[in-house]
Design a protein around this motif. Sequence first.
Motif, PDB file in Angstrom:
ATOM      1  N   VAL A 168     -32.229   9.027  41.021  1.00 55.57           N
ATOM      2  CA  VAL A 168     -30.793   9.074  40.717  1.00 55.57           C
ATOM      3  C   VAL A 168     -30.004   8.465  41.870  1.00 55.57           C
ATOM      4  O   VAL A 168     -29.080   7.656  41.664  1.00 55.57           O
ATOM      5  CB  VAL A 168     -30.338  10.519  40.445  1.00 55.57           C
ATOM      6  CG1 VAL A 168     -28.819  10.591  40.325  1.00 55.57           C
ATOM      7  CG2 VAL A 168     -30.986  11.054  39.167  1.00 55.57           C
ATOM      8  N   ALA A 169     -30.365   8.827  43.106  1.00 54.01           N
ATOM      9  CA  ALA A 169     -29.680   8.266  44.278  1.00 54.01           C
ATOM     10  C   ALA A 169     -29.944   6.768  44.381  1.00 54.01           C
ATOM     11  O   ALA A 169     -29.044   5.993  44.753  1.00 54.01           O
ATOM     12  CB  ALA A 169     -30.152   8.979  45.540  1.00 54.01           C
ATOM     13  N   LEU A 170     -31.155   6.352  44.048  1.00 52.02           N
ATOM     14  CA  LEU A 170     -31.487   4.924  44.061  1.00 52.02           C
ATOM     15  C   LEU A 170     -30.636   4.180  43.040  1.00 52.02           C
ATOM     16  O   LEU A 170     -30.109   3.090  43.321  1.00 52.02           O
ATOM     17  CB  LEU A 170     -32.977   4.737  43.758  1.00 52.02           C
ATOM     18  CG  LEU A 170     -33.470   3.302  43.566  1.00 52.02           C
ATOM     19  CD1 LEU A 170     -33.227   2.467  44.822  1.00 52.02           C
ATOM     20  CD2 LEU A 170     -34.965   3.307  43.217  1.00 52.02           C
ATOM     21  N   VAL A 226     -39.867  -3.460  42.526  1.00 52.41           N
ATOM     22  CA  VAL A 226     -40.173  -2.070  42.200  1.00 52.41           C
ATOM     23  C   VAL A 226     -38.904  -1.222  42.205  1.00 52.41           C
ATOM     24  O   VAL A 226     -38.709  -0.377  41.327  1.00 52.41           O
ATOM     25  CB  VAL A 226     -41.216  -1.504  43.186  1.00 52.41           C
ATOM     26  CG1 VAL A 226     -41.400   0.006  42.981  1.00 52.41           C
ATOM     27  CG2 VAL A 226     -42.559  -2.214  43.008  1.00 52.41           C
ATOM     28  N   ALA A 227     -38.016  -1.459  43.169  1.00 53.69           N
ATOM     29  CA  ALA A 227     -36.774  -0.690  43.255  1.00 53.69           C
ATOM     30  C   ALA A 227     -35.937  -0.844  41.993  1.00 53.69           C
ATOM     31  O   ALA A 227     -35.383   0.142  41.478  1.00 53.69           O
ATOM     32  CB  ALA A 227     -35.969  -1.129  44.481  1.00 53.69           C
ATOM     33  N   LEU A 228     -35.831  -2.059  41.487  1.00 53.03           N
ATOM     34  CA  LEU A 228     -35.042  -2.285  40.278  1.00 53.03           C
ATOM     35  C   LEU A 228     -35.654  -1.573  39.078  1.00 53.03           C
ATOM     36  O   LEU A 228     -34.942  -0.998  38.251  1.00 53.03           O
ATOM     37  CB  LEU A 228     -34.917  -3.782  40.003  1.00 53.03           C
ATOM     38  CG  LEU A 228     -34.018  -4.566  40.967  1.00 53.03           C
ATOM     39  CD1 LEU A 228     -34.109  -6.057  40.695  1.00 53.03           C
ATOM     40  CD2 LEU A 228     -32.577  -4.095  40.858  1.00 53.03           C
ATOM     41  N   ASP A 251     -37.193   5.293  52.001  1.00 52.99           N
ATOM     42  CA  ASP A 251     -36.974   5.363  53.441  1.00 52.99           C
ATOM     43  C   ASP A 251     -36.000   4.277  53.902  1.00 52.99           C
ATOM     44  O   ASP A 251     -35.066   4.548  54.670  1.00 52.99           O
ATOM     45  CB  ASP A 251     -38.313   5.219  54.170  1.00 52.99           C
ATOM     46  CG  ASP A 251     -38.162   5.368  55.681  1.00 52.99           C
ATOM     47  OD1 ASP A 251     -37.687   6.422  56.135  1.00 52.99           O
ATOM     48  OD2 ASP A 251     -38.508   4.410  56.405  1.00 52.99           O
ATOM     49  N   LYS A 252     -36.188   3.065  53.428  1.00 54.13           N
ATOM     50  CA  LYS A 252     -35.342   1.948  53.847  1.00 54.13           C
ATOM     51  C   LYS A 252     -33.908   2.100  53.348  1.00 54.13           C
ATOM     52  O   LYS A 252     -32.959   1.703  54.022  1.00 54.13           O
ATOM     53  CB  LYS A 252     -35.922   0.623  53.351  1.00 54.13           C
ATOM     54  CG  LYS A 252     -37.191   0.188  54.083  1.00 54.13           C
ATOM     55  CD  LYS A 252     -37.684  -1.163  53.582  1.00 54.13           C
ATOM     56  CE  LYS A 252     -38.905  -1.633  54.348  1.00 54.13           C
ATOM     57  NZ  LYS A 252     -39.364  -2.966  53.895  1.00 54.13           N
ATOM     58  N   PRO A 303     -28.171  -2.666  52.049  1.00 58.29           N
ATOM     59  CA  PRO A 303     -29.457  -2.082  52.455  1.00 58.29           C
ATOM     60  C   PRO A 303     -30.623  -2.669  51.671  1.00 58.29           C
ATOM     61  O   PRO A 303     -31.763  -2.647  52.141  1.00 58.29           O
ATOM     62  CB  PRO A 303     -29.276  -0.588  52.167  1.00 58.29           C
ATOM     63  CG  PRO A 303     -28.180  -0.512  51.157  1.00 58.29           C
ATOM     64  CD  PRO A 303     -27.263  -1.657  51.485  1.00 58.29           C
ATOM     65  N   PHE A 304     -30.342  -3.244  50.502  1.00 59.10           N
ATOM     66  CA  PHE A 304     -31.401  -3.848  49.701  1.00 59.10           C
ATOM     67  C   PHE A 304     -31.947  -5.117  50.357  1.00 59.10           C
ATOM     68  O   PHE A 304     -33.023  -5.582  49.993  1.00 59.10           O
ATOM     69  CB  PHE A 304     -30.902  -4.142  48.287  1.00 59.10           C
ATOM     70  CG  PHE A 304     -30.739  -2.913  47.440  1.00 59.10           C
ATOM     71  CD1 PHE A 304     -31.769  -2.450  46.636  1.00 59.10           C
ATOM     72  CD2 PHE A 304     -29.549  -2.198  47.461  1.00 59.10           C
ATOM     73  CE1 PHE A 304     -31.624  -1.309  45.862  1.00 59.10           C
ATOM     74  CE2 PHE A 304     -29.381  -1.059  46.694  1.00 59.10           C
ATOM     75  CZ  PHE A 304     -30.417  -0.599  45.893  1.00 59.10           C
TER      76      PHE A 304
END
Length: 213
Positions: A197-199, A156-158, A189-190, A145-146
């Motif tokens: 925590v889920a990320l 930003v996600a990292l 959303d993506k 999904p990444f």
Amino acid sequence: MIKLLIVEDHHLVRLGLRGILDDAPGIEIIGEAESGEEALRLCRDLVPDVILMDISLPGLSGFETSCRILRQLPEVRILALTAHAQAPYPARLMDMGVAGFLTKACSANELVRAIRTVHCGERHIGNEVAAELAMALLPGAPRSPFQTLTPREMEVALMLAEGRRVNDIARLINVSPKTVATHKYRIYDKLGVDSEVALLREAIRHDLIDAAT
């Protein structure tokens, strides 16, 4: 002479790389960094031609470090080096402007050839990486999904997964906290997550962050 900066957190790996590259004609190792923060400082001071960048760095990751270096010094050629070619790193890094990608299983000859290739303005993709990219394009191939994230969203996600606050991320990438918050909720959303925590769990599951982080 190619001015090379090695960015790798493991001392023994740096010694091995230096042992290979010290004997390579036309390549001069001008510095070594064991963290992303140190790499940023050395880039400003030394302005290398090519950076051999380990992606799995502690703290500021190799991905984040590469993003920041390319914004500050877009003419620098970055050759990413990693233990594996698993998606989504290769595609995201190439989209971002990284000049090449190798796994640590590459031969000494390929490493030297890749440094020379990217210095000449071309791209070099190692065989394992090329195979991974090709497999990802096959119909029905499993996708991380990444892979749906843009390079900036990936950056930003990292940082979010590593526990950095929105205001700290905004300062690091020179945007407003509101912009980071917008990226954050697009990322959620993506990826189909609703918390940091889920990320983090998703990042660990897809081998983007070590479980010990």
